[in-house]
Each structure stands twice: as structure tokens, then as C-alpha cells.
Design a protein around this motif. Structure first.
Motif, mmCIF file in Angstrom:
data_model
loop_
_atom_site.group_PDB
_atom_site.id
_atom_site.type_symbol
_atom_site.label_atom_id
_atom_site.label_comp_id
_atom_site.label_asym_id
_atom_site.label_seq_id
_atom_site.Cartn_x
_atom_site.Cartn_y
_atom_site.Cartn_z
ATOM 1 N N ARG A 195 28.053 12.744 53.551
ATOM 2 C CA ARG A 195 26.873 13.255 54.124
ATOM 3 C C ARG A 195 26.046 12.262 54.584
ATOM 4 O O ARG A 195 25.140 12.545 55.675
ATOM 5 C CB ARG A 195 26.088 13.796 52.649
ATOM 6 N N GLN A 196 25.826 11.004 54.050
ATOM 7 C CA GLN A 196 25.150 9.908 54.646
ATOM 8 C C GLN A 196 25.745 9.716 56.043
ATOM 9 O O GLN A 196 25.113 9.454 57.167
ATOM 10 C CB GLN A 196 25.216 8.785 53.970
ATOM 11 N N TYR A 197 27.152 9.684 56.357
ATOM 12 C CA TYR A 197 27.924 9.645 57.361
ATOM 13 C C TYR A 197 27.514 10.611 58.578
ATOM 14 O O TYR A 197 27.220 10.387 59.832
ATOM 15 C CB TYR A 197 29.271 9.456 57.557
ATOM 16 N N LEU A 198 27.424 11.826 57.975
ATOM 17 C CA LEU A 198 27.172 13.044 58.854
ATOM 18 C C LEU A 198 25.682 12.786 59.428
ATOM 19 O O LEU A 198 25.579 13.065 60.409
ATOM 20 C CB LEU A 198 27.557 14.478 58.190
ATOM 21 N N HIS A 199 24.807 12.441 58.536
ATOM 22 C CA HIS A 199 23.471 12.404 58.877
ATOM 23 C C HIS A 199 23.271 11.303 59.631
ATOM 24 O O HIS A 199 22.437 11.248 60.803
ATOM 25 C CB HIS A 199 22.549 11.989 57.536
ATOM 26 N N ALA A 200 23.870 10.081 59.757
ATOM 27 C CA ALA A 200 24.071 9.126 60.540
ATOM 28 C C ALA A 200 24.172 9.503 61.974
ATOM 29 O O ALA A 200 23.613 9.163 63.066
ATOM 30 C CB ALA A 200 24.750 7.997 59.975
ATOM 31 N N PHE A 201 25.604 10.210 62.046
ATOM 32 C CA PHE A 201 25.926 10.829 63.216
ATOM 33 C C PHE A 201 25.216 11.758 63.983
ATOM 34 O O PHE A 201 24.840 11.705 65.315
ATOM 35 C CB PHE A 201 27.343 11.454 63.002
ATOM 36 N N ALA A 202 24.479 12.694 63.298
ATOM 37 C CA ALA A 202 23.336 13.536 63.677
ATOM 38 C C ALA A 202 22.258 12.705 64.169
ATOM 39 O O ALA A 202 21.681 12.982 65.471
ATOM 40 C CB ALA A 202 23.018 14.651 62.594
ATOM 41 N N VAL A 208 10.812 7.669 74.046
ATOM 42 C CA VAL A 208 11.189 6.245 73.732
ATOM 43 C C VAL A 208 11.017 6.014 72.208
ATOM 44 O O VAL A 208 11.839 5.808 71.319
ATOM 45 C CB VAL A 208 10.396 5.361 74.494
ATOM 46 N N ALA A 209 9.827 6.688 71.608
ATOM 47 C CA ALA A 209 9.386 6.569 70.455
ATOM 48 C C ALA A 209 10.409 7.414 69.449
ATOM 49 O O ALA A 209 10.763 7.119 68.396
ATOM 50 C CB ALA A 209 7.858 7.089 70.133
ATOM 51 N N ILE A 210 10.481 8.509 70.060
ATOM 52 C CA ILE A 210 11.437 9.389 69.283
ATOM 53 C C ILE A 210 12.911 9.010 69.085
ATOM 54 O O ILE A 210 13.373 9.088 68.127
ATOM 55 C CB ILE A 210 11.435 11.115 69.731
ATOM 56 N N ALA A 211 13.450 8.329 70.207
ATOM 57 C CA ALA A 211 14.506 8.027 70.248
ATOM 58 C C ALA A 211 14.678 6.740 69.111
ATOM 59 O O ALA A 211 15.727 6.590 68.318
ATOM 60 C CB ALA A 211 15.101 7.191 71.485
ATOM 61 N N PHE A 212 13.587 6.109 69.145
ATOM 62 C CA PHE A 212 13.671 4.749 68.089
ATOM 63 C C PHE A 212 13.496 5.260 66.782
ATOM 64 O O PHE A 212 14.114 4.863 65.643
ATOM 65 C CB PHE A 212 12.403 3.744 68.422
ATOM 66 N N VAL A 213 12.696 6.232 66.516
ATOM 67 C CA VAL A 213 12.784 6.787 65.096
ATOM 68 C C VAL A 213 14.039 7.305 64.614
ATOM 69 O O VAL A 213 14.425 7.432 63.538
ATOM 70 C CB VAL A 213 11.759 8.017 65.028
ATOM 71 N N PHE A 214 15.052 7.952 65.694
ATOM 72 C CA PHE A 214 16.220 8.577 65.301
ATOM 73 C C PHE A 214 17.189 7.301 64.891
ATOM 74 O O PHE A 214 17.900 7.425 63.987
ATOM 75 C CB PHE A 214 16.752 9.411 66.255
ATOM 76 N N LEU A 215 16.894 6.429 65.860
ATOM 77 C CA LEU A 215 17.663 5.032 65.270
ATOM 78 C C LEU A 215 17.449 4.263 64.310
ATOM 79 O O LEU A 215 18.382 4.080 63.349
ATOM 80 C CB LEU A 215 17.486 4.060 66.513
ATOM 81 N N ARG A 216 16.269 4.499 63.723
ATOM 82 C CA ARG A 216 15.616 4.103 62.482
ATOM 83 C C ARG A 216 16.363 4.775 61.384
ATOM 84 O O ARG A 216 16.934 4.364 60.328
ATOM 85 C CB ARG A 216 14.274 4.243 62.594
ATOM 86 N N ASP A 217 16.270 6.049 61.551
ATOM 87 C CA ASP A 217 16.868 7.134 60.664
ATOM 88 C C ASP A 217 18.381 6.999 60.481
ATOM 89 O O ASP A 217 18.939 7.081 59.443
ATOM 90 C CB ASP A 217 16.477 8.316 60.726
ATOM 91 N N MET A 218 19.084 6.665 61.802
ATOM 92 C CA MET A 218 20.508 6.504 61.714
ATOM 93 C C MET A 218 20.899 5.147 60.813
ATOM 94 O O MET A 218 21.717 5.218 60.000
ATOM 95 C CB MET A 218 21.103 6.324 62.916
ATOM 96 N N TRP A 219 20.235 4.214 60.993
ATOM 97 C CA TRP A 219 20.478 3.134 60.109
ATOM 98 C C TRP A 219 20.236 3.148 58.604
ATOM 99 O O TRP A 219 20.764 2.609 57.837
ATOM 100 C CB TRP A 219 19.227 1.773 60.892
ATOM 101 N N ARG A 220 19.042 3.920 58.383
ATOM 102 C CA ARG A 220 18.705 4.150 57.186
ATOM 103 C C ARG A 220 19.836 5.036 56.358
ATOM 104 O O ARG A 220 19.974 4.827 55.348
ATOM 105 C CB ARG A 220 17.480 4.937 56.755
ATOM 106 N N LEU A 227 22.857 4.952 57.143
ATOM 107 C CA LEU A 227 24.235 4.211 57.047
ATOM 108 C C LEU A 227 23.865 3.374 55.885
ATOM 109 O O LEU A 227 24.864 2.865 55.167
ATOM 110 C CB LEU A 227 24.532 3.384 58.247
ATOM 111 N N ARG A 228 22.775 2.827 55.637
ATOM 112 C CA ARG A 228 22.689 1.903 54.498
ATOM 113 C C ARG A 228 22.418 2.615 53.375
ATOM 114 O O ARG A 228 22.146 2.158 52.255
ATOM 115 C CB ARG A 228 21.373 0.903 54.682
#
Length: 161
Positions: free
Chosen positions: A88-95, A143-155, A157-158
């Protein structure tokens, strides 16, 4: 700041994005109300559509960024409820990665358009509203939305999603 309760019962703080979006909505409603009253009174409000379009840009930008920051986008959980926590974490990160890539592409397009028209003084036809600040807002929001999605992807994965 005021607190807003969502369906889960967790309180969310209303930040500046809420007030930017609300101000855009109130302004758009006020302009449209005046335009309708003016049409019925025989005094049309010229340029009402131009003002409303600028308000919609503010509302949409604030709403998309706010929804992304508060994890408020619609999701389909048909698959994620049937897999293990790690999957589930990997699927969320992929999304989140796919969403970030979409908004990075949108940012690139907005930046390209912004740079191509930077020295052109484009403005609306009736009220002469300049387009440059509106393009800057759309670029910064993407740009801000892209950064938030990248932050959420990182979270994701962690394992802190």
C-alpha cells in the motif's frame, strides 16, 4: 485561526489558501451579481467575465493546492485495501510520483508560456487586466502542487503516510 472539522473529525486550520480561495469566490459572486442586476436595469457591467476569469484562477489555484496539502483528493481504494501495508505504501508513493510528474509537466508548460510572453504586454480586452501576474500565479501553484506530491511520495516511501 479558525478550525474546520472534516468528516474524519480531525480539525484542520484554515490558512491563507482558504482565505485566498474564499476571497476569489466572494469577488466572483459579487461581480456576477452586479452584472446580472446591471443587465436587468439596462446598465451592463462591461468586463465582468474578465474579472470572473481572474477570480476563478485564484480560486482554482488555492483549491488545488489546499486539497493536495490536506490529502483531500478523491481516491479509489479498491486495490489498496486488499494488499499488505508495505505494498500500500509503494502504491501510494507511485500515485504521488505520477501526480508530481503531471504537475511538473504542467509547470513546465506554464513556465514556457510565461517566458515566451514575458516581454509582450498582454492584457484583457475591456478592462486591460495584465496576463503576466495571472500566468505567474498558475506557474507557482503548479510548482507548489508538484512539490507537495513529491513530499507525500517521500513520506509514503518512508512509511509515514
Amino acid at each position: 485561526m479558525a478550525e474546520l472539522n472534516d468528516a474524519s473529525g480531525k480539525g484542520q486550520t484554515r490558512g491563507p489558501l482558504f482565505y485566498i480561495g474564499a476571497a476569489g469566490l466572494v469577488l466572483a459572486m459579487g461581480v456576477e451579481t452586479l452584472a446580472v442586476l446591471g443587465r436587468h436595469a439596462g446598465i451592463p457591467l462591461l468586463g465582468a467575465l474578465e474579472l470572473i476569469q481572474a477570480c476563478i484562477l485564484l480560486m482554482a489555484s488555492a483549491a488545488m493546492l489546499s486539497a493536495t496539502m490536506n490529502n483531500g483528493h478523491a481516491t479509489v481504494t479498491l486495490l489498496t485495501t486488499r494488499v499488505s501495508e508495505r505494498a500500500r505504501q509503494y502504491l501510494h508513493a507511485f500515485a504521488h510520483l505520477l501526480s508530481a510528474l503531471f504537475f511538473i509537466g504542467l509547470s513546465a508548460g506554464a513556465l514556457w508560456l510565461l517566458l515566451e510572453t514575458w516581454n509582450d504586454y498582454e492584457q484583457s480586452e475591456l478592462l486591460h487586466i495584465p496576463f503576466r501576474p495571472l500566468r505567474i500565479v498558475s506557474f507557482l501553484a503548479a510548482v507548489a502542487i508538484a512539490f507537495v506530491f513529491l513530499r507525500d511520495m517521500w513520506r509514503s516511501l518512508r512509511g509515514r503516510a
